[in-house]
Design a protein around this motif. Structure first.
Motif, PDB file in Angstrom:
ATOM      1  N   SER A   1     -46.440 -21.685  35.588  1.00  0.00           N
ATOM      2  CA  SER A   1     -45.475 -20.641  35.238  1.00  0.00           C
ATOM      3  C   SER A   1     -45.370 -20.453  33.732  1.00  0.00           C
ATOM      4  O   SER A   1     -44.934 -19.410  33.263  1.00  0.00           O
ATOM      5  CB  SER A   1     -44.105 -20.981  35.805  1.00  0.00           C
ATOM      6  OG  SER A   1     -43.649 -22.213  35.291  1.00  0.00           O
ATOM      7  N   SER A   2     -45.782 -21.442  32.970  1.00  0.00           N
ATOM      8  CA  SER A   2     -45.611 -21.392  31.521  1.00  0.00           C
ATOM      9  C   SER A   2     -46.535 -20.389  30.836  1.00  0.00           C
ATOM     10  O   SER A   2     -46.321 -20.043  29.686  1.00  0.00           O
ATOM     11  CB  SER A   2     -45.845 -22.783  30.927  1.00  0.00           C
ATOM     12  OG  SER A   2     -47.161 -23.231  31.212  1.00  0.00           O
ATOM     13  N   ALA A   3     -47.546 -19.899  31.521  1.00  0.00           N
ATOM     14  CA  ALA A   3     -48.511 -18.982  30.907  1.00  0.00           C
ATOM     15  C   ALA A   3     -48.145 -17.516  31.110  1.00  0.00           C
ATOM     16  O   ALA A   3     -48.908 -16.634  30.750  1.00  0.00           O
ATOM     17  CB  ALA A   3     -49.899 -19.250  31.472  1.00  0.00           C
ATOM     18  N   HIS A   4     -47.010 -17.221  31.703  1.00  0.00           N
ATOM     19  CA  HIS A   4     -46.503 -15.858  31.894  1.00  0.00           C
ATOM     20  C   HIS A   4     -47.279 -15.037  32.918  1.00  0.00           C
ATOM     21  O   HIS A   4     -47.048 -13.837  33.035  1.00  0.00           O
ATOM     22  CB  HIS A   4     -46.421 -15.094  30.573  1.00  0.00           C
ATOM     23  CG  HIS A   4     -45.615 -15.788  29.540  1.00  0.00           C
ATOM     24  ND1 HIS A   4     -44.246 -15.945  29.643  1.00  0.00           N
ATOM     25  CD2 HIS A   4     -45.985 -16.414  28.391  1.00  0.00           C
ATOM     26  CE1 HIS A   4     -43.813 -16.623  28.591  1.00  0.00           C
ATOM     27  NE2 HIS A   4     -44.831 -16.925  27.825  1.00  0.00           N
ATOM     28  N   GLY A   5     -48.189 -15.644  33.652  1.00  0.00           N
ATOM     29  CA  GLY A   5     -48.931 -14.915  34.678  1.00  0.00           C
ATOM     30  C   GLY A   5     -48.040 -14.274  35.725  1.00  0.00           C
ATOM     31  O   GLY A   5     -48.187 -13.077  36.018  1.00  0.00           O
ATOM     32  N   PRO A   6     -47.095 -15.045  36.311  1.00  0.00           N
ATOM     33  CA  PRO A   6     -46.212 -14.430  37.314  1.00  0.00           C
ATOM     34  C   PRO A   6     -45.427 -13.231  36.771  1.00  0.00           C
ATOM     35  O   PRO A   6     -45.285 -12.219  37.458  1.00  0.00           O
ATOM     36  CB  PRO A   6     -45.282 -15.582  37.716  1.00  0.00           C
ATOM     37  CG  PRO A   6     -46.103 -16.809  37.479  1.00  0.00           C
ATOM     38  CD  PRO A   6     -46.896 -16.492  36.229  1.00  0.00           C
ATOM     39  N   GLU A   7     -44.958 -13.331  35.543  1.00  0.00           N
ATOM     40  CA  GLU A   7     -44.220 -12.208  34.937  1.00  0.00           C
ATOM     41  C   GLU A   7     -45.125 -10.992  34.758  1.00  0.00           C
ATOM     42  O   GLU A   7     -44.714  -9.853  35.014  1.00  0.00           O
ATOM     43  CB  GLU A   7     -43.669 -12.622  33.571  1.00  0.00           C
ATOM     44  CG  GLU A   7     -42.643 -13.723  33.614  1.00  0.00           C
ATOM     45  CD  GLU A   7     -42.385 -14.304  32.230  1.00  0.00           C
ATOM     46  OE1 GLU A   7     -42.664 -13.630  31.212  1.00  0.00           O
ATOM     47  OE2 GLU A   7     -41.908 -15.444  32.169  1.00  0.00           O
ATOM     48  N   ASN A   8     -46.353 -11.232  34.335  1.00  0.00           N
ATOM     49  CA  ASN A   8     -47.276 -10.126  34.087  1.00  0.00           C
ATOM     50  C   ASN A   8     -47.684  -9.409  35.368  1.00  0.00           C
ATOM     51  O   ASN A   8     -47.768  -8.180  35.383  1.00  0.00           O
ATOM     52  CB  ASN A   8     -48.509 -10.619  33.326  1.00  0.00           C
ATOM     53  CG  ASN A   8     -48.173 -10.983  31.893  1.00  0.00           C
ATOM     54  OD1 ASN A   8     -47.188 -10.514  31.341  1.00  0.00           O
ATOM     55  ND2 ASN A   8     -48.983 -11.836  31.295  1.00  0.00           N
TER      56      ASN A   8
END
Length: 99
Positions: free
Chosen positions: A43-50
Motif C-alpha cells: 500500500s505504501s507505493a500508492h498503487g491502490p490510490e492510483n
C-alpha cells in the motif's frame, strides 16, 4: 461491462502506473477485456490510490501483503486464488508484481 470477454485481474506492487493505463483504456473501450479486480502487495507505493483514480471500483481493489502470511507462500497464494474465485478471473497480469 460486456459479457463473454476475458476476465482479467491486475496484480501490482508499485505505483500502479501500468495498471492505471490498462484500466483507463479498458473503461474507454479500447481494450476488449473485463478488468475484474486489482490486487496490490504494497500500500505504501500508492498503487491502490492510483487505480482508484483511474476508475477501478473501490470494492474491486484488494490488498494481499506477503508479510501477513509469515513467509508461507502457499497461504499467500491461496489468499489470491480466493479473490480470483470471488470476482471471476480467466487470466491475471503481473504489472510490476514483486512477490
Amino acid at each position: 461491462m460486456k459479457k463473454n470477454l476475458l476476465r482479467v485481474a491486475l496484480l501490482i506492487s508499485g505505483g500502479g502506473s501500468t495498471a492505471y493505463r490498462v484500466i483507463t483504456d479498458w473503461l474507454a473501450g479500447a481494450l476488449q477485456i473485463n478488468v475484474t479486480c486489482v490486487i496490490a502487495s504494497r500500500s505504501s507505493a500508492h498503487g491502490p490510490e492510483n487505480v482508484l483514480q483511474a476508475g477501478m471500483p473501490k470494492d474491486k481493489i484488494f490488498m494481499v501483503r506477503t508479510r501477513g502470511f509469515g513467509g508461507a507462500n502457499e497461504d499467500f497464494g491461496k489468499a489470491i486464488i480466493t479473490i480470483f474465485d470471488k470476482v471471476g478471473v480467466d487470466m491475471f497480469a503481473q504489472l510490476g508484481w514483486m512477490p
